[in-house]
Write an enzyme that holds these catalytic residues in place. Structure first.
Site, PDB file in Angstrom:
ATOM      1  N   SER A 109       0.841  -1.184   0.000  1.00 32.24           N
ATOM      2  CA  SER A 109       0.000   0.000   0.000  1.00 32.24           C
ATOM      3  C   SER A 109       0.892   1.255   0.000  1.00 32.24           C
ATOM      4  O   SER A 109       1.860   1.307  -0.760  1.00 32.24           O
ATOM      5  CB  SER A 109      -0.917  -0.073   1.227  1.00 32.24           C
ATOM      6  OG  SER A 109      -2.052   0.687   1.060  1.00 32.24           O
ATOM      7  N   ASP A 133      -8.130  -5.356  -6.661  1.00 31.27           N
ATOM      8  CA  ASP A 133      -7.837  -4.224  -5.775  1.00 31.27           C
ATOM      9  C   ASP A 133      -8.061  -2.909  -6.516  1.00 31.27           C
ATOM     10  O   ASP A 133      -7.425  -2.661  -7.533  1.00 31.27           O
ATOM     11  CB  ASP A 133      -6.368  -4.334  -5.334  1.00 31.27           C
ATOM     12  CG  ASP A 133      -5.949  -3.205  -4.411  1.00 31.27           C
ATOM     13  OD1 ASP A 133      -6.836  -2.472  -3.916  1.00 31.27           O
ATOM     14  OD2 ASP A 133      -4.730  -3.071  -4.191  1.00 31.27           O
ATOM     15  N   HIS A 143      -6.267  -6.292  -2.104  1.00 29.58           N
ATOM     16  CA  HIS A 143      -5.174  -5.400  -1.709  1.00 29.58           C
ATOM     17  C   HIS A 143      -4.025  -6.166  -1.043  1.00 29.58           C
ATOM     18  O   HIS A 143      -4.182  -6.782  -0.015  1.00 29.58           O
ATOM     19  CB  HIS A 143      -5.745  -4.346  -0.763  1.00 29.58           C
ATOM     20  CG  HIS A 143      -4.928  -3.097  -0.643  1.00 29.58           C
ATOM     21  ND1 HIS A 143      -4.330  -2.479  -1.720  1.00 29.58           N
ATOM     22  CD2 HIS A 143      -4.624  -2.334   0.436  1.00 29.58           C
ATOM     23  CE1 HIS A 143      -3.705  -1.390  -1.294  1.00 29.58           C
ATOM     24  NE2 HIS A 143      -3.859  -1.279   0.005  1.00 29.58           N
TER      25      HIS A 143
END
Ligand SMILES: *[C@@H]1O[C@H](CO)[C@@H](O)[C@H](O)[C@H]1NC(C)=O
Ligand SMILES: *[C@@H]1O[C@H](CO)[C@@H](O)[C@H](O)[C@H]1NC(C)=O
Ligand SMILES: *[C@@H]1O[C@H](CO)[C@@H](O)[C@H](O)[C@H]1NC(C)=O
Ligand SMILES: *[C@@H]1O[C@H](CO)[C@@H](O)[C@H](O)[C@H]1NC(C)=O
Length: 491
Positions: free
Chosen positions: A177, A428, A453
């Protein structure tokens, strides 16, 4: 008015934001009852340490310092031919990232690696000014990705100096991320410090308009469209129904009851309600994992499929549609059966630092988002930098510099760099701003069709699709090559 509606609460919870600032959320721990994870006694076998960092790396007049927290696990580390895997901490408590990056723990033995998890400044315990860290823009002034990368570089220098045997070892940056963005940028800016980077679900091109602003919500919508007939259509239809019901007092009362809300709706709260519902769909897209899991909320395997069970029938009355939406929301908020009522002020109970992220989203991390209600299932919303900027100024007393990150990190012109693996899951929504095609022989994209994700950074489970198993093998292959090249060049 529809535009403003989705805008208000946006994706960030706690009502802090008045503009769209999606959170880069990280993954949580699988449900122990259904998924095998490494022995927690092993994943929690680390030392907690602190390093005195400069508050400001980029000037000489400010000599203040603060304590940065980091974790070290060296059970499998070899002084001969070993390596150091360095997690570039993102916007939250570093212990939480450590808990949820099982992949690093699982490859430590094979890579003879020391694991280091470094906390990002202004998150967890690493607060430069303690309680005052978020007080005002003066105190927040040192919350930037550049300062965070400099912290990482200084910390690695310290580790190499103080741990016997670490000095001549290759370091690999790993993150997911925002942490993945940091890992990639760390390799770009400090190639002499890290030999390579694994950047998982790192949307470096979500910034500064490099990806189309509608892409993110299009992917969310696609996840719902694929998970059940009429699912995305039902959601698209629901916004107008909410708008109509909320135009009368009795309608508001009905909505409050039908959605089992904790506190009565008023017409002023309708934008918050719609933002909360939209954020719920977004969160589901991020954590649409193949197994039951408890991160943002406890959820079943493939939670969007569960949600869509309730949204199969397009020809129902408005009130039935909203009752179905409630059932669907309840998959997310009440899978455990523990929820007494639904609270439109929160979508997660996580270890993410929402205040710090809200500031970062108002300074460097400007990610334009928009919807049109046609290619996606949301109310139309136009990206408007000026409004966004004014909201930021009202909240933090600072205005965004949207182009700075491109100046700093190169935007799409990064082919002079090397040794970065960018992994992305097709499910994602953040993959829309990720690097999903190879840029060169050593700037490599790995796509995971069934991945949400950064699924690849999680511990492996029996339910992992083969694509994520393969991606992990490839990632290890690249890391081994970087390590081997390092030792070849050293001799
Ligand atoms: C924990 O780590 C230490 C130091 O690396 C090691 O000696 C010990 O065996 C580990 N304990 C377990 C239960 O793995
Ligand atoms: C990390 O995992 C340990 C052991 O499972 C748990 O006790 C702790 O609460 C977790 N911490 C965070 C911040 O997630
Ligand atoms: C959550 O589920 C439990 C058990 O099914 C139920 O009793 C409760 O009413 C539900 N809560 C909400 C807000 O629907
Ligand atoms: C709803 O969430 C907010 C924000 O987390 C919290 O302050 C409030 O107490 C919650 N309300 C209820 C009824 O749980």
């Amino acid at each position: 008015m529809g535009c403003r509606a989705l805008l208000l609460l946006s994706f960030i919870s706690l009502g802090a934001a008045t503009t769209i600032r999606p959170r880069l959320k990280t993954l949580g721990s699988p449900d122990l009852s259904t998924t095998p994870i490494p022995d927690p006694a092993v994943t929690s076998n680390y030392s907690v340490l602190y390093f005195q960092q400069k508050v400001d790396h980029f000037g000489f007049s400010d000599t203040r310092t603060f304590k940065q927290r980091y974790l070290v696990a060296d059970k499998y580390w070899h002084k001969d031919g070993g390596s150091i895997l360095f997690y570039t901490g993102n916007e939250g408590d570093i212990v939480w990232f450590c808990n949820n990056t099982g992949f690093m723990w699982e490859v430590a033995e094979e890579l003879k690696a020391m694991l280091v998890f470094a906390e990002h400044r202004y998150y967890g315990e690493s607060l430069p000014f303690g309680q005052d860290s978020f007080k005002d823009s003066q105190h927040l002034n040192f919350l930037t990705s550049e300062q965070a990368l400099a912290d990482f570089a200084e910390l690695i220098r310290h580790l190499k100096k103080t741990i016997p045997g670490a000095k001549d070892q290759p370091v690999i940056a790993i993150g997911g991320s925002y942490g993945g963005m940091l890992a990639a940028w760390f390799r770009m800016k400090y190639p002499h410090v890290v030999v390579g980077a694994l950047a998982a679900s790192a949307p470096i091109w979500q910034l500064d308009g490099m990806a189309p602003c509608g892409e993110f919500m299009k992917i969310v919508t696609k996840d719902f469209r694929k998970s059940g007939p009429y699912c995305s259509e039902s959601i698209r239809k629901s916004w107008n129904v909410i708008n109509q019901l909320s135009s009368t007092g009795s309608g508001l009362q009905w909505l409050t009851n039908a959605l089992h809300l904790c506190s009565p709706l008023t017409s002023e709260k309708i934008p918050t309600l719609k933002g909360w519902i939209a954020e719920t769909w977004v969160n589901l897209a991020m954590v649409n994992y193949p197994y039951a899991c408890n991160f943002l909320q406890p959820l079943p395997a493939w939670p969007i499929k569960e949600v869509c069970q309730y949204l199969k029938n397009p020809n129902v009355s408005d009130t039935v549609l909203l009752q179905n939406i409630f059932q669907a929301l309840n998959v997310y908020y009440n899978y455990s059966g523990q929820a007494g009522c639904l609270n439109i002020s929160q979508t997660t109970t996580s270890n993410l630092g929402s205040v710090g992220w809200s500031y970062q989203a108002c300074t460097e991390m400007i990610m334009p988002f928009c919807t049109n209600g046609v290619d996606d299932m949301f109310e139309p919303f136009l990206w408007d930098l000026e409004t966004y900027s004014n909201d930021c100024f009202n909240q933090w007393g600072v205005k965004p510099r949207p182009h700075w990150m491109t100046t700093m990190y190169g935007g799409k012109n990064i082919n002079s760099h090397s040794n970065i693996v960018f992994s992305n899951g097709d499910l994602d929504p953040w993959s829309g701003g990720g690097v999903t095609k190879d840029i060169s022989d050593t700037l490599v994209a790995i796509n995971i069709p069934e991945g949400a994700h950064h699924l690849d950074l999680r511990s492996h489970t029996a339910f992992d699709p083969s694509s994520v198993l393969l991606s992990r093998l490839l990632e290890v292959k690249h890391m081994k090559k970087w390590i081997a090249d390092f030792y070849t060049n050293a001799n």
